[in-house]
Design an enzyme around this catalytic site. Structure first.
Site: not given
Ligand code: COA
Length: 162
Positions: A42, A92
């Site tokens: 990233k 998640r």
């Protein structure tokens, strides 16, 4: 033998979801090393030093047994270097599973001794992500319930909202 768990991430920035996992992991493992990735695919908004300091600040009141360090290179090398037994990752939603299982299998292939433990994120943090937090903050939205207060301030100043 004192068990050591490594919780790695980019933490760009750390969110309350990450903090919750660190607290829960430190209730189980005597030593939790939070490792902040310097080499990341990233393009981070915050430097490695900023991200590391943000994580340190966020966990300072839960610091017993918790250490925060930046890292370069392969995660499995860090596991070896710190004589850790376990990598912790948060899940998640089902959508995290594919990427996370791939990463766990790849790490096991690189070092068969390495185990990955998954912890399910608390419900209220299940939809939280660092990118959403940055997008909301950059557009002037309120992220105060999503990130530790120092991080909220850094986001506001980074995006010129102060
Ligand atoms: N609460 C809130 N958000 C969470 C979360 C939780 N409990 N768990 C994950 N997330 C979010 C993050 O906010 C982040 O969101 P984003 O994609 O919008 O930025 C995303 O999930 C994943 O971030 P993070 O948990 O920080 O991990 P990561 O996927 O960025 O980290 C490394 C990946 C650093 C662990 C991995 O790339 C690595 O090990 N690199 C070292 C090199 C290496 O060994 N490579 C081989 C790997 S097989």
């Amino acid at each position: 033998m004192e068990l050591t768990a490594i919780y790695p991430g980019t933490f760009d920035p750390i969110t309350n979801g990450h903090v919750d996992l660190i607290i829960r992991a430190s209730a189980i493992f005597p030593r939790v090393l939070v490792l902040v990735a310097a080499d990341t695919k990233k393009v981070p908004t915050f430097t490695t030093e900023e991200r590391t300091n943000m994580v340190r600040e966020a966990v300072k009141s839960h610091s017993e047994g918790v250490q925060v360090l930046p890292f370069h290179g392969l995660l499995v090398q860090e596991v070896e270097k710190h004589s850790a037994q376990v990598i912790i990752r948060g899940l998640r939603a089902v959508s995290d599973f594919e990427y996370e299982s791939q990463m766990a299998l790849m790490n096991k292939r690189l070092d068969p001794r390495v185990e990955t433990f998954f912890m399910i994120s608390r419900e209220e943090f299940a939809y939280l992500s660092s990118s959403f937090v940055k997008e909301i903050a950059s557009l002037g939205g309120d992220v105060s319930t999503m990130v530790p207060s120092g991080v909220g301030e850094m986001l506001l100043s980074r995006f010129g909202k102060t």
